[in-house]
Write a protein that holds these residues in place. Structure first.
Motif, PDB file in Angstrom:
ATOM      1  N   THR A  27      -9.538  -1.355   0.236  1.00  0.00           N
ATOM      2  CA  THR A  27      -8.921  -0.822  -0.961  1.00  0.00           C
ATOM      3  C   THR A  27      -9.529  -1.417  -2.217  1.00  0.00           C
ATOM      4  O   THR A  27      -9.358  -0.911  -3.319  1.00  0.00           O
ATOM      5  CB  THR A  27      -7.401  -1.122  -0.985  1.00  0.00           C
ATOM      6  OG1 THR A  27      -7.239  -2.546  -1.005  1.00  0.00           O
ATOM      7  CG2 THR A  27      -6.682  -0.491   0.185  1.00  0.00           C
ATOM      8  N   LYS A  77      -0.041   3.457  -3.335  1.00  0.00           N
ATOM      9  CA  LYS A  77      -1.407   3.870  -3.653  1.00  0.00           C
ATOM     10  C   LYS A  77      -2.157   4.325  -2.406  1.00  0.00           C
ATOM     11  O   LYS A  77      -2.969   5.215  -2.455  1.00  0.00           O
ATOM     12  CB  LYS A  77      -2.167   2.709  -4.318  1.00  0.00           C
ATOM     13  CG  LYS A  77      -1.768   2.476  -5.747  1.00  0.00           C
ATOM     14  CD  LYS A  77      -2.785   1.512  -6.346  1.00  0.00           C
ATOM     15  CE  LYS A  77      -2.427   1.189  -7.798  1.00  0.00           C
ATOM     16  NZ  LYS A  77      -3.313   0.202  -8.344  1.00  0.00           N
ATOM     17  N   PHE A  78      -1.984   3.559  -1.302  1.00  0.00           N
ATOM     18  CA  PHE A  78      -2.846   3.809  -0.134  1.00  0.00           C
ATOM     19  C   PHE A  78      -2.019   4.115   1.108  1.00  0.00           C
ATOM     20  O   PHE A  78      -1.838   3.240   1.971  1.00  0.00           O
ATOM     21  CB  PHE A  78      -3.746   2.573   0.135  1.00  0.00           C
ATOM     22  CG  PHE A  78      -4.422   2.069  -1.110  1.00  0.00           C
ATOM     23  CD1 PHE A  78      -5.438   2.823  -1.679  1.00  0.00           C
ATOM     24  CD2 PHE A  78      -4.009   0.870  -1.715  1.00  0.00           C
ATOM     25  CE1 PHE A  78      -6.049   2.355  -2.821  1.00  0.00           C
ATOM     26  CE2 PHE A  78      -4.625   0.419  -2.854  1.00  0.00           C
ATOM     27  CZ  PHE A  78      -5.668   1.151  -3.433  1.00  0.00           C
ATOM     28  N   CYS A 128       0.816  -1.211   0.000  1.00  0.00           N
ATOM     29  CA  CYS A 128       0.000   0.000   0.000  1.00  0.00           C
ATOM     30  C   CYS A 128       0.866   1.286   0.000  1.00  0.00           C
ATOM     31  O   CYS A 128       0.345   2.410   0.109  1.00  0.00           O
ATOM     32  CB  CYS A 128      -0.902   0.037   1.224  1.00  0.00           C
ATOM     33  SG  CYS A 128      -1.984  -1.403   1.262  1.00  0.00           S
TER      34      CYS A 128
END
Length: 1714
Positions: free
Chosen positions: A77, A31-32, A28
């Motif tokens: 997600t 992106k996260f 992640c």
């Protein structure tokens, strides 16, 4: 969970978690970022927790919400990779149970979102599953959400997801319920169940339930809602649902967790309120639907049944019934009724198939079935569910056969009917076609009236493995293969039967072992359970009664349907295994009904098996009647008809045997198929294992077996076992090899069946025997009136049953033997009879050899019971039966003889019951038995039976079939008597003991003791019986038997008579001996005189025995001799008996009648007996020992019995000699003094008899013809020989009268002639001078008499003259043989031996011997007064004159010579006596007789025979000379004592003799001898001597002699002159012979005269005489010229003496002149 809590695992978990978080943060990062941060803080969090806490897991769980957070965010997600990683991590946490409730809720929400986004569906399902299974943190709303999630995933488009979700749902549902179970287990001990909330209708009110249970409740309730297509209460968020899936879930919950529903009332309530109505509602399309009804007519179209739902519903129903039956009784009733309806023929095939599968599931649960029965069938107003199920199955099977199974094809029932019946016609092919048509019948199948249904292998026995109920994936109804439904239904039936029977039998067994054994009222059919209760014994527990009622109800409910179905299947089955199963089912049912005492049903099942065993349409009445009763009512149950289908005739079985039906009329053959044989084996099995419960149906079973055995041709062998045999008549049985190998097995099972009867109880055994008896009666009825082979099955099996039940034989003996005796053994069919007898005798033998308890020896009643039938057989006249009976007796004797005891009378009775007309072999066998008894068993039998042995042995003697047997039986009687003798004391003791008992009994009853020969002692009675038996045999029609019996009788009396008591002899004499004599005499006198042809075959009969009369004669002889011998040897015993003299008289009477019988043999023997009894000397007193021994004193040795028996060890001999006997009387016993007078009377009685015999037998016959009977010589001899002995006893009183009588007899006896054919043996050759024995005897008799007179008194001596008379009469026989009546006799020389002529004896020797006796006697008795007075001498002379005067004419020359010598002897004695008595004048008449005698002899008129030799002639002359000398010495000197006339006669005679008489018959040579010169000379001399003797007393005498001389001389002168003249005239011719002889005589006389004169004293000769002599001289000289030399020589002699006259002449002195 030690695996997850160990330190290593924890460490590993921490590492993994950190790794997961790191991985997450890495993924992640770009992106996260929030997720990354959360992950990193998560790592720190984890490390912190790990560092701070010891219990890391607990800490983790507390903080799980935080720990899980990064992962949840990661899932959010929606990035597949990240999502997967997160789900994996979450799962790891779950699996270590470090997730709290809150965390779990969060996780579920997150999963829901994923689901809604259709992400990672499979992972989702996995996670849910892990979450719910690893722990119980998920509850209530969360739980319902999780479940809904799974449901939702189930309805996605993706197949894999669908299926996985479905599986998950199932697992989740299971988990929910497992939690409830676990929760219950946890709380079980702590908290009591809360009180049930009654009538709780609020669906939500579940406040009473604990958490897990509550979840489960909510879940289950919603499932019901969903299936019912209603909104769920708890599973919020459901979007769609299928009914099939719902039903599956419901089923699995109900199936897997029944306890939850049973323990929690809330759940039970759900079942009742929700599930059941639901099921019933869903079923409705199936119920209403009718296949083949048109849809158009009804306005509302009927919903069609839907396979998936229907099938699942049935599964649910199965579970409900199986698990919750107790809760849902009413509902189940509905379900079951529905199930039954689904089997209807108008339902679709698939529906019927699944319905059958469902029913099968029930059928494998007998307890459940039992409950049905209790709950419905036994309640009053309830459906009979159990009955319906069974009947439905039956109808179902039936319908399958009637309706061709063509899937869903629509066809109306009536068409079906028509079609079916059409089929039957076409399918009636030859039985067995299929079997032979190759692979046609490889498949196991049922075939009935053309309908062929294969049997599929659908299930394992006892488990209901369904096929179509398991087809959960099918939506369309499957096509059912042909035969599937049938196979399942078939298995239903089998499992049903197996289940019920196993259950009931088990319970029955328990009940019996508890000890409360039910009293089986097996013989009474039980109408109702109430009645059964009454009949049971009161002390049975209630429970027992209840269960019994249930068992009976179950059986009563199902048996009709079962039987109908099974019978049909049995008939249709073409497969061995299927058949076996059907039969097994029928068998177990029959056995069960039997145990429960349900007779009707039991008999029905048995009948079915029986019918199956026999060929179709077989005429067997027992079965037909039973089935008629059953098939008459078709069982109608709630509108369902169950027909009893009778078996079809066609059979698709292989024919394995062809045989004769067992029927009255021959009916051709019948065929047995392998199925029949299979049924038969089942039947055997049934009888073998369940015999005890068969009761009255034994009849069915046995009748069937009998017929099968008959068709298969099994015949009974030894002991009743059946062996394969050939049929006797008709087409013989044809058996395939298959059956041939089976037969021994079958016969073995048959035998074992009856062997097992020993384990039956008494009642069952009686049933069996009654059945066999009635079978046997039927077989007998069939065997009447034809000689077909009978069926022996029943008899053989009766035998087998009897043999194996010996240990309790008493209870079955009477019916068994009664039947065999009264029915079978008397049957006209010989084979039947023979078997009856075989069976009976085998039973008796087995019974006797069996080791009973107590043993037979102590159980007399049983022994007699066993032997009685043997005796009863004697009432049957068939010889084959009797042979069997006797063989049995023989075997019994051989094996059991020693232990028969009280059975002996029965056994002996059997032998004794044989009659003469029953054939030789019978008699022979019976006799063998008897021989065995006598040789081996006399000592072992009770003495009271000995009399029976005697009777039986006697009866064999009287049998006229076989002579040898009769003779041997007489031998046996002798052996028996010997045995009596040896064991006398023992027998006597035993008999007396017995007698005492009998006497006592008789007194108690107040009756007389009745036995033969009563007053005698029992032992004597035994002897008397023996004697009486022998006595009967002595008058048997057959001579050999008579002879043998007679000998035996007298031997036994002789040898063993001493054992008898004295008084018993009276009976022996009168009842035995005299009775016998009477009978023999009667038979002999009436016997036939016809000649008997040779005695059968090639036996020649001797001429002395060729008529019945002659044969009887022998018997008479034997008998008389025997009796006489006994009288003789046992006189000392008999005489003291009171009536001895009467007995004596009777005996004499018998002797007399025998002696006078017209039979030489008998008469002679009678005399022998007479002799024997006269040889007795009566006991003499002490004082008078016999000084002079009697004439005949014979000591008779009697062998009492040379018995060298081991028991005695020595043989003893008794010589009953007179002396010893006298000694015995003089010894210790007081002497028995027989009265002398009585004794004399006996002898005089004997004399009278003798006289009667003598006078009768010697009296000449009045008429004479060929048949005149003339007594034989030996007879007469014997008769006369008796006299001397007899005379010894009667001489004291023997009078002149008696002598006269004797004389008559002696004379008569001697006069009897002999028949010519006997003469060579009796007569000496005629020339021998020998006496016959008769003549000897006569003389002996007279001799004895005269000797007795000699020593006797004066009074006796007057008998002398009579004796002389008698003897002289005999002397006369020498010249005049006696005449015998008018019988013509021939001289022996002229008789022809081979003709029946009579020959006169040669009496000369006898007469001569008599003469000698006379002379002897006279010499002794001449001076006796009687002899003198009775003129004996004169009589002698008178008698002698006869032969003397005949001289050469006498029959024998010796006679006259003997007569002369006798005369001389007699005179030498008699003349002095006569002179002595001269003055008394007693002899006056004698002298002239004597003179005549001399005259007749010396100058006989008979001429000597021509062949007389010179020597003989001289001898004879010398005899004449002797006579003259006697005259000169004994008579002439005593002339003064003698009458003058006599002397004158003598002188004349001498004168006559002195002149030579001339004979013309001499030859020249003999002349000088034949002139009797010596005689003349002696006469001359005597004459001269007497003439010139000084003693001349009177001038007259002198004158006589002188006269004589001058006459003589003058005669001489004349002769000489004439001779000279003739000589001269004749010239050269010689003179005739006579003249020459004469002149010679004269010349010789002259010379003699001169000689005589010279010898005489001169003074006696007067001068005149001399002158005459001298005057002859010139004449003599003149003769000198004669030419004959003989004359010359004679002349010479005559001239010589003249020299004496020539002397110178004396000077004449005349008166003094010189």
């Amino acid at each position: 969970m030690s695996g997850t809590s160990s330190p290593e695992a924890v460490k590993k978990l921490l590492e993994n978690m950190q790794g997961d978080l790191r991985g997450l943060s890495l993924e992640c990062r770009k992106k996260f970022p929030p997720v990354k941060e959360a992950a990193e803080s998560g790592i720190i969090k984890v490390k912190t927790i790990a560092a701070r806490n010891t219990d890391i897991l607990a800490a983790l769980k507390e903080n799980s919400s935080e720990v899980v957070q990064p992962f949840l965010m990661g899932c959010g997600t929606k990035e597949p990779k990240i999502t997967q990683l997160c789900l994996a991590a979450i799962q790891r946490l779950m699996s270590h149970e470090v997730v709290s409730e809150a965390a779990a809720g969060n996780i579920i929400n997150m999963l829901w979102q994923l689901m809604e986004n259709s992400l990672e569906e499979l992972k989702l399902l996995q996670t849910v599953l892990v979450l719910l299974t690893t722990n119980t943190v998920v509850h209530d709303e969360a739980l319902s959400k999780a479940i809904v999630l799974c449901f939702r995933l189930h309805f996605t488009k993706d197949n894999i997801t669908n299926n996985t979700a479905a599986a998950t749902v199932r697992q989740v549902v299971t988990v929910v319920f497992e939690r409830v179970v676990a929760e219950d287990a946890r709380y079980k001990d702590t908290i009591d169940q809360p009180v049930a909330v009654q009538g709780n209708s609020n669906r939500r009110s579940v406040s009473t339930l604990k958490p897990c249970a509550k979840d489960a409740y909510m879940l289950f309730q919603d499932l019901c809602q969903l299936v019912n297509a209603d909104a769920p209460y708890w599973l919020v968020g459901m979007t769609e649902m299928t009914r099939t899936f719902g039903l599956e879930l419901l089923e699995s919950v109900l199936n897997d967790f029944p306890q939850v529903f049973l323990q929690h009332q809330e759940f039970s309530f759900l079942l009742k309120e929700r599930v059941c109505p639901l099921v019933i509602k869903l079923f409705s399309p199936n119920i209403k639907f009718r296949q083949g009804s048109s849809t158009s007519s009804s306005p509302a179209p009927v919903e069609k049944p839907y396979f998936p739902i229907c099938m699942r519903l049935l599964r649910v129903v199965s579970v409900l019934i199986k698990q919750f039956y107790s809760l849902l009784v009413t509902e189940c009733e509905i379900f079951l009724s529905l199930l039954v309806k689904f089997l209807d023929a108008d339902k679709p095939q698939w529906l019927r198939a699944v319905a059958v599968e469902s029913i099968h599931r029930l059928c494998v649960q007998p307890q459940l079935l039992r409950s049905f029965c209790q709950s419905y069938d036994m309640k009053q107003h309830s459906t009979k569910v159990f009955r319906d199920i069974v009947n439905a199955l039956g109808s179902f099977i039936q319908s399958l056969f009637l309706v061709p199974s063509t899937g869903n094809t629509s066809m109306t029932p009536n068409q079906t009917g028509g079609n079916a019946s059409g089929n039957t016609g076409s399918a009636q092919t030859n039985p067995g076609v299929l079997g032979m048509g190759g692979g046609a019948s490889v498949l196991p199948a049922f075939e009935y009236r053309g309908t062929w249904i294969p049997i599929l292998n659908v299930t394992v026995q006892g488990s209901a493995k369904a096929t179509y109920l398991e087809m959960l994936d099918k939506v369309e109804p499957p096509t059912i293969p042909e035969g599937y439904a049938m196979s399942v239904a078939f298995h239903c039936l089998l499992d049903l039967v197996r289940g019920i029977t196993t259950m009931i039998e088990g319970e029955l067994g328990e009940a019996e072992t508890v000890g409360q054994t039910t009293t089986e009222t097996s013989s009474l059919p039980v109408q109702s359970s109430e009645q059964q209760v009454l009949q049971s014994v009161s002390d049975q527990s209630e429970k027992e009664l209840v269960s019994r009622a249930v068992w009976e109800e179950m059986v009563n409910a199902c048996w009709c349907g079962l039987l109908a179905a099974l019978s049909l299947l049995l008939d249709a089955s073409t497969d061995e295994a299927a058949t076996e199963n059907i039969l097994k089912a029928e068998l177990t049912m029959a056995a069960l009904c039997g145990r429960l005492g349900l007779v009707t049903s039991r008999d029905a099942f048995i009948t079915a098996i029986c019918k199956g065993s026999l060929p179709p349409h077989y005429a067997l009445t027992v079965l037909n009647s039973t089935t008629a009763a059953l098939s008459s009512k078709s069982y109608s149950i709630q509108g369902q008809n169950v027909q009893m289908i009778s078996p079809s005739s066609e059979s698709h079985q292989q024919v394995v045997a062809v045989g004769q039906p067992l029927a009255l009329q021959p009916q051709g053959t019948v065929m047995l198929t392998s199925k029949n044989i299979q049924c038969m084996r089942t039947l055997l099995n049934l009888a073998h294992c369940h015999g005890a419960v068969l009761g009255t149906s034994w009849q069915l079973v046995l009748a069937t077996l009998q017929h099968l055995v008959w068709i298969l041709g099994l015949k009974p062998g030894v002991g009743g076992a059946l062996k394969p045999g050939r049929a006797v008549e008709g087409p013989s049985t044809v058996l395939t090899t298959a059956v041939m190998t089976d037969l021994p097995v079958i016969s073995n099972i048959l035998s074992r069946l009856f062997e097992s009867s020993q384990y039956l109880d008494d009642v069952s055994l009686h049933h069996l025997i009654n059945a066999l008896c009635s079978l046997s009666l039927e077989a007998m009825d069939m065997a009447y009136g034809n000689n077909k082979e009978p069926s022996l099955f029943a008899v053989a099996k009766l035998l087998e049953t009897g043999l194996v039940n010996m240990h309790r034989i008493e209870i079955l003996w009477r019916p068994l033997t009664g039947h065999l005796l009264e029915k079978v053994c008397q049957h006209p069919n010989s084979r039947m009879r023979e078997w009856g007898a075989e069976a009976l005798t085998s039973l008796i033998k087995a019974g006797l050899t069996f080791s009973h308890d107590p043993p037979l020896s102590q159980n007399q009643r049983l022994q007699l019971l066993l032997l009685n039938p043997l005796k009863e057989l004697s009432n049957i006249s068939h010889p084959d039966i009797r042979i069997k009976q006797l063989e049995c007796v023989l075997q019994i004797l051989q094996s059991q003889g020693d232990s028969l005891g009280p059975g002996w009378p029965l056994v002996l009775g059997v032998m004794g019951a044989i009659r003469s007309d029953q054939g030789e072999s019978l008699i022979r066998t019976a006799f063998q038995c008897l021989q065995l008894v006598v040789t081996d068993f006399l000592p072992t039998m009770p003495c009271t039976c000995l009399q029976i042995v005697v009777e039986v042995a006697g009866s064999f003697g009287l049998h006229n079939q076989e002579l040898n047997i009769s003779l041997t039986s007489i031998g046996l009687l002798w052996n028996i008597s010997d045995y009596f003798f040896q064991r006398g004391e023992i027998i006597e003791k035993e008999l007396n003991k017995e007698e005492a008992v009998l006497q006592k009994q008789a007194e108690e009853k107040g009756v007389m003791l009745n036995r033969p020969f009563h007053p005698a002692s029992p032992f004597d009675c035994l002897w008397l019986c023996l004697y009486a038996k022998l006595g009967e045999l002595c008058v048997d029609p057959r001579p050999a038997v008579r002879k043998s019996a007679g000998q035996t009788l007298f031997s036994t009396i002789g040898a063993h008579g001493t054992l008898l008591q004295h008084s018993t002899w009276h009976t022996v004499i009168w009842k035995v001996l005299f009775h016998l004599l009477d009978r023999v005499r009667e038979s002999s006198t009436t016997a036939d005189k016809e000649k008997i042809e040779s005695g059968g075959g090639n036996i020649l009969i001797h001429h002395s025995r060729d008529t019945a009369e002659k044969q009887w004669a022998e018997t008479w002889v034997l008998t008389l001799a025997g009796v006489a011998r006994i009288f003789n040897t046992r006189r000392y015993l008999l005489q003291p008996l009171g009536d001895f003299s009467q007995a004596w008289d009777v005996l004499l009477d018998h002797i007399q009648s025998a002696a006078l019988s017209k039979n030489n043999e008998v008469s002679l023997a009678a005399l022998k007996s007479f002799q024997e009894i006269l040889q007795i000397v009566s006991p003499v007193r002490d004082s008078e020992k016999p000084d002079t021994p009697p004439a005949i004193n014979v000591s008779v040795p009697v062998v009492v019995g040379t018995t060298t028996a081991t028991s005695i060890g020595r043989s003893f001999m008794r010589t009953d000699s007179i002396g010893e006997r006298i000694g015995r009387y003089n010894g210790s016993e007081p002497p028995v003094i027989t009265d002398e007078i009585e004794d004399l009377n006996l002898w005089w009685a004997a004399w009278n008899s003798w006289y009667r015999i003598g006078s009768e037998s010697t009296r000449p016959p009045i008429t004479c013809d060929k048949l005149t009977f003339i007594p034989s010589q030996p007879f007469l001899t014997a008769l006369i020989q008796i006299f001397p002995a007899l005379y010894q006893h009667i001489k004291t009183g023997f009078s002149m009268d008696d002598l006269q009588k004797l004389g008559v007899i002696l004379h008569g006896a001697v006069s009897v002639p002999i028949s010519s054919d006997a003469s060579p043996f009796i007569l000496p050759s005629y020339t021998e001078a020998v006496l016959t024995s008769l003549q000897e005897a006569v003389l002996t008799a007279l001799d004895v008499l005269q000797k007795a007179i000699c020593v006797g008194s004066e009074s006796m001596q007057i008998m002398y003259p009579a004796i002389f008379d008698q003897l002289l009469a005999f002397v006369e026989f020498s010249c005049k043989p006696p005449q015998y009546g008018q019988l013509e006799t021939k001289h022996v020389a002229n008789a022809k031996y081979n003709q029946a002529e009579w020959v006169a004896l040669n009496y000369v020797p006898f007469a001569e011997r008599s003469l000698e006796v006379v002379v002897d006697l006279y010499q002794k008795t001449a001076c006796h007064k009687a002899v003198v007075t009775e003129k004996v001498l004169q009589n002698i002379i008178k008698t002698l004159r006869i032969p003397l005067s005949l001289k050469y004419s006498c029959p024998s020359e010796s006679t006259w010579k003997l007569a002369v010598s006798s005369l001389l002897k007699v005179l030498s004695i008699g003349l002095p006596v006569a002179r002595q008595h001269a003055s008394s004048g007693k002899f006056d008449s004698m002298w002239p007789e004597l003179a005549n005698t001399f005259e007749d002899f010396l100058f006989t008129k008979s001429t000597p025979p021509d062949n007389l030799s010179i020597q003989e002639f001289q001898k004879n002359e010398s005899i004449d000379v002797e006579v003259v000398q006697l005259i000169s010495t004994e008579i002439l000197p005593y002339a003064n004592f003698i009458p003058k006339e006599f002397v004158g006669q003598i002188m004349t005679m001498l004168n006559k003799g002195s002149i030579h008489s001339q004979s013309s018959s001499f030859t020249e040579a003999e002349i000088d001898i034949r002139m009797r010169e010596e005689f003349s000379k002696v006469c001359f001399e005597t004459l001269l001597q007497f003439s010139f003797s000084n003693k001349v007393t009177t001038p007259q005498e002198g004158y006589i002699s002188r006269m004589a001389l001058s006459v003589l001389l003058k005669r001489s002168q004349d002769v000489l002159h004439r001779y000279i003249e003739d000589e001269r005239l004749s010239g050269k011719c010689p003179l005739p012979r006579q003249q020459v002889t004469e002149i010679i005589f004269v010349l010789k006389a002259v010379s003699t005269l001169i000689d005589s004169l010279k010898k005489t004293q001169p003074e006696n000769v007067d001068a005149n005489t001399w002158a005459q002599v001298i005057a002859l001289y010139p004449t003599l000289v003149e003769c000198i010229t004669c030419s004959s030399s003989e004359v010359c020589s004679a002349l010479k002699e005559a001239l010589v003496p003249f020299k004496d006259f020539m002397h110178p002449p004396a000077s004449k002195v005349q008166n003094g002149e010189s």
